[in-house]
Design an enzyme around this catalytic site. Structure first.
Site, PDB file in Angstrom:
ATOM      1  N   LYS A 115       0.878  -1.174  -0.054  1.00  0.00           N
ATOM      2  CA  LYS A 115      -0.057  -0.167   0.051  1.00  0.00           C
ATOM      3  C   LYS A 115       1.076   1.043  -0.043  1.00  0.00           C
ATOM      4  O   LYS A 115       1.255   1.422   1.138  1.00  0.00           O
ATOM      5  CB  LYS A 115      -0.730  -0.128   1.221  1.00  0.00           C
ATOM      6  CG  LYS A 115      -2.301   0.745   0.962  1.00  0.00           C
ATOM      7  CD  LYS A 115      -2.125   2.313   0.792  1.00  0.00           C
ATOM      8  CE  LYS A 115      -1.988   2.809   2.035  1.00  0.00           C
ATOM      9  NZ  LYS A 115      -1.525   4.311   1.668  1.00  0.00           N
TER      10      LYS A 115
ATOM     11  N   SER B 197       5.036   7.291  10.267  1.00  0.00           N
ATOM     12  CA  SER B 197       4.825   8.303  11.731  1.00  0.00           C
ATOM     13  C   SER B 197       5.021   7.260  12.889  1.00  0.00           C
ATOM     14  O   SER B 197       4.218   6.230  12.575  1.00  0.00           O
ATOM     15  CB  SER B 197       3.868   9.242  11.657  1.00  0.00           C
ATOM     16  OG  SER B 197       2.834   8.520  11.584  1.00  0.00           O
TER      17      SER B 197
ATOM     18  N   GLU C 286       9.599   1.128  10.867  1.00  0.00           N
ATOM     19  CA  GLU C 286      10.792   1.887  10.736  1.00  0.00           C
ATOM     20  C   GLU C 286      10.014   3.338  10.953  1.00  0.00           C
ATOM     21  O   GLU C 286       9.419   3.695   9.794  1.00  0.00           O
ATOM     22  CB  GLU C 286      11.139   1.883   9.146  1.00  0.00           C
ATOM     23  CG  GLU C 286      12.168   0.547   9.027  1.00  0.00           C
ATOM     24  CD  GLU C 286      13.090   0.233   9.785  1.00  0.00           C
ATOM     25  OE1 GLU C 286      13.830   1.067  10.113  1.00  0.00           O
ATOM     26  OE2 GLU C 286      13.025  -1.101  10.098  1.00  0.00           O
TER      27      GLU C 286
ATOM     28  N   GLU D 216       9.897  15.658  15.583  1.00  0.00           N
ATOM     29  CA  GLU D 216      10.288  15.360  14.174  1.00  0.00           C
ATOM     30  C   GLU D 216       9.478  16.407  13.371  1.00  0.00           C
ATOM     31  O   GLU D 216       8.170  16.261  13.226  1.00  0.00           O
ATOM     32  CB  GLU D 216      10.102  13.838  13.789  1.00  0.00           C
ATOM     33  CG  GLU D 216      10.280  13.728  12.227  1.00  0.00           C
ATOM     34  CD  GLU D 216      10.144  12.362  11.804  1.00  0.00           C
ATOM     35  OE1 GLU D 216       9.226  11.628  12.098  1.00  0.00           O
ATOM     36  OE2 GLU D 216      11.470  11.772  11.145  1.00  0.00           O
TER      37      GLU D 216
ATOM     38  N   GLU E 251       2.961   7.595  15.186  1.00  0.00           N
ATOM     39  CA  GLU E 251       1.424   7.429  15.398  1.00  0.00           C
ATOM     40  C   GLU E 251       0.576   6.301  14.868  1.00  0.00           C
ATOM     41  O   GLU E 251      -0.097   5.635  15.446  1.00  0.00           O
ATOM     42  CB  GLU E 251       0.846   8.957  15.173  1.00  0.00           C
ATOM     43  CG  GLU E 251       1.244  10.034  15.873  1.00  0.00           C
ATOM     44  CD  GLU E 251       2.485  10.596  15.391  1.00  0.00           C
ATOM     45  OE1 GLU E 251       2.933  10.276  14.291  1.00  0.00           O
ATOM     46  OE2 GLU E 251       3.512  11.189  16.366  1.00  0.00           O
ATOM     47  N   VAL E 252       0.848   6.214  13.451  1.00  0.00           N
ATOM     48  CA  VAL E 252       0.350   5.499  12.841  1.00  0.00           C
ATOM     49  C   VAL E 252       1.163   3.811  12.981  1.00  0.00           C
ATOM     50  O   VAL E 252       0.419   2.732  13.223  1.00  0.00           O
ATOM     51  CB  VAL E 252       0.329   5.700  11.093  1.00  0.00           C
ATOM     52  CG1 VAL E 252      -0.017   4.630  10.231  1.00  0.00           C
ATOM     53  CG2 VAL E 252      -0.346   6.878  11.019  1.00  0.00           C
ATOM     54  N   GLY E 253       2.411   3.969  13.264  1.00  0.00           N
ATOM     55  CA  GLY E 253       3.042   2.665  13.499  1.00  0.00           C
ATOM     56  C   GLY E 253       2.438   2.127  14.902  1.00  0.00           C
ATOM     57  O   GLY E 253       2.373   0.825  14.884  1.00  0.00           O
TER      58      GLY E 253
HETATM   59  P1  NAI Z   1       2.027   8.655   8.001  1.00  0.00           P
HETATM   60  O1  NAI Z   1       2.565   7.673   9.037  1.00  0.00           O
HETATM   61  O2  NAI Z   1       0.524   8.928   8.108  1.00  0.00           O
HETATM   62  O3  NAI Z   1       1.835   7.708   6.476  1.00  0.00           O
HETATM   63  C1  NAI Z   1       2.744   6.682   6.134  1.00  0.00           C
HETATM   64  C2  NAI Z   1       1.858   5.644   5.376  1.00  0.00           C
HETATM   65  O4  NAI Z   1       0.874   5.226   6.240  1.00  0.00           O
HETATM   66  C3  NAI Z   1       1.137   6.096   4.477  1.00  0.00           C
HETATM   67  O5  NAI Z   1       0.900   5.159   3.290  1.00  0.00           O
HETATM   68  C4  NAI Z   1      -0.392   6.015   4.882  1.00  0.00           C
HETATM   69  O6  NAI Z   1      -1.330   5.834   3.957  1.00  0.00           O
HETATM   70  C5  NAI Z   1      -0.352   5.087   5.988  1.00  0.00           C
HETATM   71  N1  NAI Z   1      -1.457   5.313   6.738  1.00  0.00           N
HETATM   72  C6  NAI Z   1      -1.837   6.437   7.549  1.00  0.00           C
HETATM   73  N2  NAI Z   1      -2.788   6.042   8.331  1.00  0.00           N
HETATM   74  C7  NAI Z   1      -2.951   4.653   8.504  1.00  0.00           C
HETATM   75  C8  NAI Z   1      -3.736   3.704   9.147  1.00  0.00           C
HETATM   76  N3  NAI Z   1      -4.409   4.320  10.243  1.00  0.00           N
HETATM   77  N4  NAI Z   1      -3.549   2.412   9.001  1.00  0.00           N
HETATM   78  C9  NAI Z   1      -2.853   2.076   7.989  1.00  0.00           C
HETATM   79  N5  NAI Z   1      -1.616   2.745   7.364  1.00  0.00           N
HETATM   80  C10 NAI Z   1      -2.081   4.380   7.735  1.00  0.00           C
HETATM   81  O7  NAI Z   1       2.526   9.680   7.769  1.00  0.00           O
HETATM   82  P2  NAI Z   1       2.243  11.146   7.203  1.00  0.00           P
HETATM   83  O8  NAI Z   1       1.122  11.759   7.846  1.00  0.00           O
HETATM   84  O9  NAI Z   1       1.869  11.258   5.700  1.00  0.00           O
HETATM   85  O10 NAI Z   1       3.430  12.007   7.755  1.00  0.00           O
HETATM   86  C11 NAI Z   1       3.367  12.571   9.314  1.00  0.00           C
HETATM   87  C12 NAI Z   1       4.834  12.780   9.681  1.00  0.00           C
HETATM   88  O11 NAI Z   1       5.123  11.423   9.744  1.00  0.00           O
HETATM   89  C13 NAI Z   1       5.795  13.298   8.793  1.00  0.00           C
HETATM   90  O12 NAI Z   1       5.812  14.611   8.919  1.00  0.00           O
HETATM   91  C14 NAI Z   1       6.920  12.719   9.584  1.00  0.00           C
HETATM   92  O13 NAI Z   1       7.586  13.080  10.783  1.00  0.00           O
HETATM   93  C15 NAI Z   1       6.702  11.227   9.553  1.00  0.00           C
HETATM   94  N6  NAI Z   1       7.123  10.321   8.763  1.00  0.00           N
HETATM   95  C16 NAI Z   1       8.123   9.589   8.697  1.00  0.00           C
HETATM   96  C17 NAI Z   1       8.707   8.795   7.757  1.00  0.00           C
HETATM   97  C18 NAI Z   1       9.756   7.963   7.905  1.00  0.00           C
HETATM   98  O14 NAI Z   1      10.478   7.743   6.903  1.00  0.00           O
HETATM   99  N7  NAI Z   1      10.083   7.478   9.146  1.00  0.00           N
HETATM  100  C19 NAI Z   1       7.789   8.795   6.456  1.00  0.00           C
HETATM  101  C20 NAI Z   1       6.676   9.692   6.301  1.00  0.00           C
HETATM  102  C21 NAI Z   1       6.357  10.416   7.499  1.00  0.00           C
END
Ligand code: NAI
Ligand code: MG
Length: 498
Positions: free
Chosen positions: A191, A245, A266, A400, A247-249
């Site tokens: 996804k 993030s 990660e 972050e 939070e989602v992790g």
């Molecule tokens: P996110 O954690 O929401 O998105 C990452 C992935 O998780 C995307 O594919 C998203 O569709 C999916 N996702 C979101 N909510 C979900 C759920 N409830 N269940 C399953 N999958 C879900 O990150 P976002 O909102 O795009 O970015 C927010 C912050 O997260 C950024 O500002 C950054 O600080 C951090 N982040 C860290 C990353 C890293 O490389 N470790 C990459 C992206 C964001």
């Protein structure tokens, strides 16, 4: 619509799909419910493509297709060498299609085309080859010496490995995550992030052309709360890998916990660079300016807290300010662009919000940053790089931000620098800058994180494990030889001797 006058014909044709379809069981299909969503060119804020929007029913189809391919396509049972040949073929196709993949990645994420061409896309091919070769050399059957028994251990693929991936390095992370899972013989469901699904979908064309059996790789684009949540909760998956993030992790880990599915997380970081007074402040400033502006600061492991020895504070700050002010901000497709836009309006609001909060709570701007206006691209999501300083508890020193914002702090001695770095609840990557290699090694192991780099930042040779601890993740990391083992289920076989 985005300006596509300069893109390759195959990219234009791909983007013209209405919608660009998802790839399930070797077929290009629309969503079961027929929904679509838009992905934007963040350099212009305009629509790049309409994409089929996967939801629970599509995830279900994809997991079933992956299960069927695991059981019946021969992928899991073929000799490792044959699987490695197919992965090498895929790597060659990634190389051959590098111009198209790089254009798509640059347009969808906003990153400079030169960076996508020289870093993101070649790295995918390298990762595929590295794990294919490692799998060939890995013993899958080990005898175990115990008295009274004949015993051995075998390593078997788990089954369906699911991945939920972010938008900062979409295809590079497909490589880091899928290569070990596939080399081990698993089938996968991905996804991709809703902001950047395109390169991952284009990659499926190459999977097809390489002759990888239908259903081995499935990609369902869509939103996190629908497609993402449905995948994490699906009882038919055997492994989960998430990058994004914290939070989602947590939500992903909870969903997988309910089904007892092993999960690899990660997450983010708040990396520090500790700069001692025996380095050239100008040369080091150049390196850190490169790190904080790379991918517009949207890098989980980048150097966001700069700890500068008090004796070189003045020349370091002066040099960094001058270099950051001179960074050429522009559209990713323009050849002189050094730093592109942020990925989305949401991400820009986050970065500007942090700057505002940091300054309102006692932070001091060494370089103010803020919105950037780029001539010819008035609706892109651009920001200028910023440098703040202040109390180590400032929100910009703690959280972050994921943008080109560095938080600078002075220190007087080694112990103080270590204490400052280790205040963070994150534990992904830090760097130490000094000519005294004994000190470098000592400090490197005192910084609590998965990775410590010396006189460099963002270093990723294949074969060196990359993982986070604490808030930065769990479950084994990526890029190491162990990552292949993570996708192989150990099984012991025992027979009593007469
Ligand atoms: P996110 O954690 O929401 O998105 C990452 C992935 O998780 C995307 O594919 C998203 O569709 C999916 N996702 C979101 N909510 C979900 C759920 N409830 N269940 C399953 N999958 C879900 O990150 P976002 O909102 O795009 O970015 C927010 C912050 O997260 C950024 O500002 C950054 O600080 C951090 N982040 C860290 C990353 C890293 O490389 N470790 C990459 C992206 C964001
Ligand atoms: Mg996009």
């Amino acid at each position: 619509m985005a300006d596509l006058s300069r893109v390759l014909p195959e990219v234009r044709e791909f983007l013209a799909g209405r919608p660009v379809r998802m790839y399930i069981g070797g077929k290009w299909v629309e969503a079961v419910e027929g929904g679509t969503f838009r992905t934007l060119d963040p350099g212009d804020g305009t629509e790049l493509a309409t994409v089929a929007e996967g939801r629970a029913a599509d995830i279900d189809r994809a997991v079933n297709a992956a299960r069927e391919a695991f059981l019946e396509s021969g992928w899991a049972t073929m000799p490792v060498r044959d699987r490695a040949v197919l992965l090498h073929r895929l790597a060659d196709l990634v190389d051959r299609h590098r111009p198209a993949l790089a254009q798509l990645e640059s347009l969808d994420v906003g990153k400079p085309l030169t960076a996508a061409e020289s870093i993101d896309i070649p790295n995918v091919a390298q990762t595929l080859r590295w794990y294919a070769d490692l799998a060939v050399r890995t013993r899958l059957r080990e005898p175990i010496a115990v008295s009274g028994y004949e015993a051995w251990q075998v390593r078997m693929p788990y089954g369906v490995a699911a991945f939920i991936l972010p938008w900062n390095f979409p295809l590079l992370l497909v490589g880091w995550n899928l290569a070990p899972a596939l080399a081990a013989g698993n089938t996968v469901v991905v996804k991709p992030a809703e902001d950047t699904p395109l390169s991952t979908l284009y990659f499926c064309r190459l999977v097809e052309e390489a002759g990888i059996p239908p259903g081995v790789v499935n990609v369902v684009p869509g939103f996190g709360d629908k497609a993402g949540a449905a995948l994490a909760e699906h009882p038919g998956i055997n492994r989960m890998g998430f990058t994004g993030s914290p939070e989602v992790g947590r939500q992903i880990a909870a969903a997988c916990g309910a089904n007892l599915v092993p999960v690899k997380l990660e997450l983010g970081g708040k990396g520090a660079a500790v700069v001692f007074d025996d380095v050239d402040p100008v040369a080091t400033a150049r390196q850190l300016v490169g790190a904080i502006t790379f991918n517009t600061g949207q890098v989980c492991c980048t150097a966001t807290r700069w700890l500068i020895h008090e004796r070189i504070w003045e020349p370091f700050v002066a040099a960094a300010r001058e270099m950051l002010s001179a960074v050429k901000i522009g559209h990713g497709q323009e050849s002189d662009t050094q730093m592109g836009p942020l990925v989305s309006e949401k991400q820009r609001a986050r970065v500007l919000g942090y700057l505002e909060k940091g300054l309102a709570t006692g932070g001091e701007a060494l370089l103010p940053g803020g919105r950037a206006e780029v001539p010819g691209h008035p609706c892109g999501f651009y920001v200028r790089p910023a440098m703040l300083t202040g109390h180590p508890d400032n929100i910009c020193a703690r959280d972050e931000i994921f943008g080109p914002v560095a938080f600078l702090m002075r220190f007087g001695d080694e112990a103080e620098s270590i204490e400052l770095v280790n205040r963070s609840p994150y534990g992904l990557a830090n760097s130490v800058w000094t000519r005294d290699l004994e000190r470098a090694g000592r400090v490197a192991v005192s910084l609590v994180a998965g990775n410590s780099w010396i006189n460099g930042h963002n270093l990723f040779p294949h074969g060196v494990p990359y993982a986070g601890c604490n808030l930065s993740g769990m479950g084994g990391g990526v890029l190491g030889p162990e990552t292949l083992m993570d996708y192989l289920r150990p099984q012991s076989v025992v027979r009593p001797l007469e």
